[in-house]
Design a protein around this motif. Structure first.
Motif, PDB file in Angstrom:
ATOM      1  N   ASP A  77     -19.983  27.107  17.643  1.00 23.31           N
ATOM      2  CA  ASP A  77     -18.937  25.666  17.914  1.00 23.31           C
ATOM      3  C   ASP A  77     -17.299  26.099  17.659  1.00 23.31           C
ATOM      4  O   ASP A  77     -16.833  26.955  19.115  1.00 23.31           O
ATOM      5  N   CYS A  78     -16.774  26.647  16.726  1.00 27.38           N
ATOM      6  CA  CYS A  78     -15.717  27.175  16.015  1.00 27.38           C
ATOM      7  C   CYS A  78     -15.444  28.460  16.758  1.00 27.38           C
ATOM      8  O   CYS A  78     -14.339  28.589  17.186  1.00 27.38           O
ATOM      9  N   LEU A  79     -16.358  29.776  16.763  1.00 31.37           N
ATOM     10  CA  LEU A  79     -16.374  31.140  17.521  1.00 31.37           C
ATOM     11  C   LEU A  79     -16.396  30.778  18.642  1.00 31.37           C
ATOM     12  O   LEU A  79     -15.482  31.939  19.349  1.00 31.37           O
ATOM     13  N   LEU A  80     -16.834  29.931  19.267  1.00 33.01           N
ATOM     14  CA  LEU A  80     -17.266  29.474  21.424  1.00 33.01           C
ATOM     15  C   LEU A  80     -15.640  29.364  21.631  1.00 33.01           C
ATOM     16  O   LEU A  80     -14.966  29.235  22.336  1.00 33.01           O
ATOM     17  N   LYS A  81     -14.681  28.622  20.681  1.00 25.24           N
ATOM     18  CA  LYS A  81     -13.764  27.519  21.043  1.00 25.24           C
ATOM     19  C   LYS A  81     -12.654  28.114  20.270  1.00 25.24           C
ATOM     20  O   LYS A  81     -11.434  27.903  20.584  1.00 25.24           O
ATOM     21  N   GLY A  82     -12.614  29.194  20.100  1.00 24.40           N
ATOM     22  CA  GLY A  82     -11.680  30.204  19.336  1.00 24.40           C
ATOM     23  C   GLY A  82     -11.095  29.679  17.888  1.00 24.40           C
ATOM     24  O   GLY A  82     -10.782  28.681  17.642  1.00 24.40           O
ATOM     25  N   ILE A  83     -12.144  30.860  16.959  1.00 27.24           N
ATOM     26  CA  ILE A  83     -11.731  29.978  15.769  1.00 27.24           C
ATOM     27  C   ILE A  83     -11.206  30.267  15.597  1.00 27.24           C
ATOM     28  O   ILE A  83     -10.092  31.190  14.739  1.00 27.24           O
ATOM     29  N   GLU A  84     -10.215  29.714  14.160  1.00 26.97           N
ATOM     30  CA  GLU A  84      -8.858  29.709  13.771  1.00 26.97           C
ATOM     31  C   GLU A  84      -8.785  29.598  12.287  1.00 26.97           C
ATOM     32  O   GLU A  84     -10.047  29.469  11.419  1.00 26.97           O
ATOM     33  N   LYS A  85      -7.546  30.671  11.350  1.00 29.98           N
ATOM     34  CA  LYS A  85      -7.639  30.673  10.090  1.00 29.98           C
ATOM     35  C   LYS A  85      -8.281  29.988   9.176  1.00 29.98           C
ATOM     36  O   LYS A  85      -9.250  30.397   7.883  1.00 29.98           O
ATOM     37  N   ILE A  86      -7.746  28.528   9.004  1.00 27.95           N
ATOM     38  CA  ILE A  86      -8.709  27.778   8.181  1.00 27.95           C
ATOM     39  C   ILE A  86      -9.734  27.407   8.149  1.00 27.95           C
ATOM     40  O   ILE A  86     -10.561  27.164   7.526  1.00 27.95           O
ATOM     41  N   GLU A  87     -10.719  27.284   9.278  1.00 32.22           N
ATOM     42  CA  GLU A  87     -12.021  27.043   9.793  1.00 32.22           C
ATOM     43  C   GLU A  87     -12.542  28.439   8.929  1.00 32.22           C
ATOM     44  O   GLU A  87     -13.667  28.235   8.486  1.00 32.22           O
ATOM     45  N   LEU A  88     -11.789  29.875   8.653  1.00 35.89           N
ATOM     46  CA  LEU A  88     -12.673  30.585   8.579  1.00 35.89           C
ATOM     47  C   LEU A  88     -12.624  30.686   7.483  1.00 35.89           C
ATOM     48  O   LEU A  88     -13.970  30.692   6.752  1.00 35.89           O
ATOM     49  N   LEU A  89     -11.735  29.632   6.660  1.00 42.82           N
ATOM     50  CA  LEU A  89     -12.246  29.473   4.820  1.00 42.82           C
ATOM     51  C   LEU A  89     -13.494  28.644   4.401  1.00 42.82           C
ATOM     52  O   LEU A  89     -13.716  28.743   3.259  1.00 42.82           O
ATOM     53  N   TYR A  90     -14.260  28.283   5.099  1.00 47.06           N
ATOM     54  CA  TYR A  90     -15.578  26.867   4.975  1.00 47.06           C
ATOM     55  C   TYR A  90     -16.870  27.373   5.463  1.00 47.06           C
ATOM     56  O   TYR A  90     -17.488  26.829   5.213  1.00 47.06           O
ATOM     57  N   PHE A  91     -16.149  28.607   6.149  1.00 43.44           N
ATOM     58  CA  PHE A  91     -17.940  29.226   6.005  1.00 43.44           C
ATOM     59  C   PHE A  91     -17.838  30.796   5.028  1.00 43.44           C
ATOM     60  O   PHE A  91     -17.026  31.445   5.200  1.00 43.44           O
ATOM     61  N   ASP A  92     -19.074  31.279   4.843  1.00 46.54           N
ATOM     62  CA  ASP A  92     -19.327  31.754   3.826  1.00 46.54           C
ATOM     63  C   ASP A  92     -19.311  33.672   4.697  1.00 46.54           C
ATOM     64  O   ASP A  92     -20.081  33.153   6.284  1.00 46.54           O
ATOM     65  N   VAL A  93     -19.581  34.352   4.740  1.00 51.23           N
ATOM     66  CA  VAL A  93     -19.623  35.738   5.556  1.00 51.23           C
ATOM     67  C   VAL A  93     -20.645  36.152   6.219  1.00 51.23           C
ATOM     68  O   VAL A  93     -21.362  36.050   7.422  1.00 51.23           O
ATOM     69  N   ASP A  94     -21.828  35.087   6.057  1.00 52.41           N
ATOM     70  CA  ASP A  94     -23.340  35.252   5.966  1.00 52.41           C
ATOM     71  C   ASP A  94     -23.432  33.739   7.248  1.00 52.41           C
ATOM     72  O   ASP A  94     -24.113  34.684   8.146  1.00 52.41           O
ATOM     73  N   ILE A  95     -22.803  33.187   6.817  1.00 48.19           N
ATOM     74  CA  ILE A  95     -23.032  32.066   7.433  1.00 48.19           C
ATOM     75  C   ILE A  95     -22.516  32.821   9.201  1.00 48.19           C
ATOM     76  O   ILE A  95     -22.498  32.340  10.157  1.00 48.19           O
ATOM     77  N   LEU A  96     -21.137  33.454   9.193  1.00 47.04           N
ATOM     78  CA  LEU A  96     -20.395  33.491   9.780  1.00 47.04           C
ATOM     79  C   LEU A  96     -20.492  34.390  10.315  1.00 47.04           C
ATOM     80  O   LEU A  96     -20.952  34.798  11.537  1.00 47.04           O
ATOM     81  N   ARG A  97     -21.643  35.569  10.046  1.00 44.97           N
ATOM     82  CA  ARG A  97     -22.630  36.714  10.672  1.00 44.97           C
ATOM     83  C   ARG A  97     -23.236  36.501  11.524  1.00 44.97           C
ATOM     84  O   ARG A  97     -23.626  36.629  12.346  1.00 44.97           O
ATOM     85  N   THR A  98     -23.887  35.153  10.771  1.00 38.54           N
ATOM     86  CA  THR A  98     -25.281  34.260  12.035  1.00 38.54           C
ATOM     87  C   THR A  98     -24.922  33.816  12.806  1.00 38.54           C
ATOM     88  O   THR A  98     -25.250  33.899  14.205  1.00 38.54           O
ATOM     89  N   ALA A  99     -23.761  32.918  13.017  1.00 34.11           N
ATOM     90  CA  ALA A  99     -22.698  32.676  13.625  1.00 34.11           C
ATOM     91  C   ALA A  99     -22.977  33.281  15.381  1.00 34.11           C
ATOM     92  O   ALA A  99     -22.549  33.076  15.851  1.00 34.11           O
ATOM     93  N   TYR A 100     -21.887  34.207  14.336  1.00 30.75           N
ATOM     94  CA  TYR A 100     -21.793  35.286  15.677  1.00 30.75           C
ATOM     95  C   TYR A 100     -23.103  35.521  16.441  1.00 30.75           C
ATOM     96  O   TYR A 100     -23.137  36.630  17.450  1.00 30.75           O
ATOM     97  N   GLN A 101     -23.648  36.076  15.998  1.00 27.27           N
ATOM     98  CA  GLN A 101     -24.676  37.147  15.937  1.00 27.27           C
ATOM     99  C   GLN A 101     -26.015  36.133  17.124  1.00 27.27           C
ATOM    100  O   GLN A 101     -26.055  36.513  18.352  1.00 27.27           O
ATOM    101  N   PHE A 102     -25.068  34.580  17.367  1.00 22.10           N
ATOM    102  CA  PHE A 102     -25.995  34.239  18.372  1.00 22.10           C
ATOM    103  C   PHE A 102     -25.308  34.093  19.125  1.00 22.10           C
ATOM    104  O   PHE A 102     -25.628  33.759  20.413  1.00 22.10           O
ATOM    105  N   THR A 103     -23.226  34.325  18.914  1.00 23.09           N
ATOM    106  CA  THR A 103     -22.971  34.710  19.877  1.00 23.09           C
ATOM    107  C   THR A 103     -23.520  35.694  21.374  1.00 23.09           C
ATOM    108  O   THR A 103     -23.607  35.337  22.773  1.00 23.09           O
ATOM    109  N   GLN A 104     -24.110  36.786  20.509  1.00 27.10           N
ATOM    110  CA  GLN A 104     -24.589  37.500  21.249  1.00 27.10           C
ATOM    111  C   GLN A 104     -25.474  37.257  21.625  1.00 27.10           C
ATOM    112  O   GLN A 104     -26.077  37.353  23.076  1.00 27.10           O
ATOM    113  N   TRP A 105     -26.400  36.496  20.579  1.00 21.57           N
ATOM    114  CA  TRP A 105     -28.301  36.034  21.796  1.00 21.57           C
ATOM    115  C   TRP A 105     -27.729  35.146  22.546  1.00 21.57           C
ATOM    116  O   TRP A 105     -29.069  35.598  23.136  1.00 21.57           O
TER     117      TRP A 105
END
Length: 388
Positions: free
Chosen positions: A280-308
């Motif tokens: 949801d953060c990626l769809l609306k435009g993720i902020e720096k502070i939001e990046l802090l709350y997710f580790d790389v694996d979580i972000l990678r999966t969320a990014y893959q979801f946007t592609q799928w």
């Protein structure tokens, strides 16, 4: 080179044969051997009774002796050895009411689910194929052994297994077998949700998940399970991670509660919650502070979801990863001050303002407004007069 597990299995068979009994490799390992796919999960079927197997081998464990299965520990490796058996009626569509040991391989093989799983392999490499399993594999067909309706009445989970094999192998389900699934689809409701979860996990993580989801729809099985199975939504999905599969299932259904319904673990639920929040953060435009709350694996999966999901976002994965890795800190736990510190710096009473102050400090550190150092943060605290 022959894998160690196969070498040990062949040695076990030789010892059983030397004692005057028959023994063959059976099940999925034989199917995968014919397909030239690796499979070291080897089961042996034998004419010897469980007690006779125990007499042959010095180290055994009774893992299912009432059903004829003895675990043989040979060269420190476990090999399941099961006596040829037939099964009586399946009143609950899940388990046989009784098991009868037999000395005939054919009787044992004909109780199995699909022809490709009803083959046996001798220690010399010869196939015993009584139901055209090799032919059906060559034709890329999943066919029930004998009467399909009877096989599914015995164990309703076999219907979902047919779909799973179609997804894993990109095979077609034989017309008669498929018609039997459509007719008996409602009986899937009799199966424990934990068993269903295992099969769905294998469909989600298969090489051809869209094939599996399509069969879920067309077979009527989806009508009797929680959630929607829309093959179009899975068109671009591809993952070998079961947690990713279940989280994506929740995404396309917009329903996190499905994980509870399918008896998924708390770890699965936590992973899914984080990934969907990051998505949801990626769809609306993720902020720096939001990046802090997710580790790389979580972000990678969320990014893959946007592609799928064919969603357009204004950042590439490389950029997103770089933004995450170049943050001044990688976790909120790394903040150099605590609630006790801000209490000591202020004359205010304890209250919600403390958390608000820590959140403000965290955002300031992430945005580069102040260095993550206790003294610097104290100076910044007083300079901004945030205590009122």
């Amino acid at each position: 080179m022959i894998p160690k597990q196969w070498q040990i299995a062949i040695d076990v068979i030789n010892q059983i044969e030397h004692a005057g009994f028959e023994a063959f490799i059976v099940g999925g390992a034989v199917r995968d051997y014919y397909l030239t796919k690796e499979n070291n999960d080897i089961d042996i079927a034998t004419s010897a009774l469980p007690q006779e197997i125990q007499a042959i081998f010095p180290h055994t464990i009774d893992v299912g002796i009432e059903h004829g299965t003895v675990l043989v520990l040979h060269q420190n490796e476990p090999i399941e050895v099961t006596t040829y058996r037939t099964e009586s009626t399946y009143t609950d569509h899940r388990r046989p009411d009784a098991v009868h040991f037999v000395r005939n391989l054919a009787e044992d093989l004909k109780r199995r689910d699909f022809t490709m799983n009803a083959m046996a392999l001798s220690q010399s490499g010869d196939f015993i194929d009584l139901f055209d399993g090799c032919k059906h594999i060559d034709e890329q067909l999943i066919c029930a052994v004998g009467n399909a309706e009877e096989r599914f009445k015995e164990d309703a989970l076999r219907m979902l297994r047919a779909v799973r094999f179609a997804a894993q192998l990109n095979f077609k389900i034989d017309d008669q077998t498929f018609a039997a699934i459509q007719k008996q689809a409602a009986s899937i409701e009799l199966i424990a949700m934990e068993r269903i979860q295992v099969e769905l996990s294998k469909i989600f993580t298969s090489q051809f998940p869209t094939q599996g989801i399509h069969y879920m729809q067309e077979s009527n099985l989806a009508k009797h399970l929680n959630g929607e199975f829309d093959s179009k939504a899975w068109q671009y999905f591809q993952s070998e991670n079961r947690q990713v599969g279940w989280t994506y299932f929740c995404l396309v259904n917009n329903e996190l509660a499905l994980l509870t319904q399918y008896r998924c673990s708390n770890k699965d639920k936590q992973f899914a919650k984080q990934v969907l929040e990051a998505y949801d953060c990626l769809l609306k435009g993720i902020e720096k502070i939001e990046l802090l709350y997710f580790d790389v694996d979580i972000l990678r999966t969320a990014y893959q979801f946007t592609q799928w999901q064919q969603q357009t976002i204004n950042v590439s994965w490389e950029q997103l990863q770089q933004q995450k890795l170049t943050l001044p800190i990688q976790s909120a736990k790394e903040l150099a001050i605590t609630g006790q510190d801000v209490m000591a710096w202020s004359h205010k009473k304890r209250g919600p303002w403390i958390k608000e102050m820590l959140d403000t400090s965290l955002r300031a550190v992430v945005n580069g407004d102040v260095v993550n150092d206790k003294q610097k943060l104290k100076e910044w605290f007083h300079a901004t007069n945030v205590e009122g």
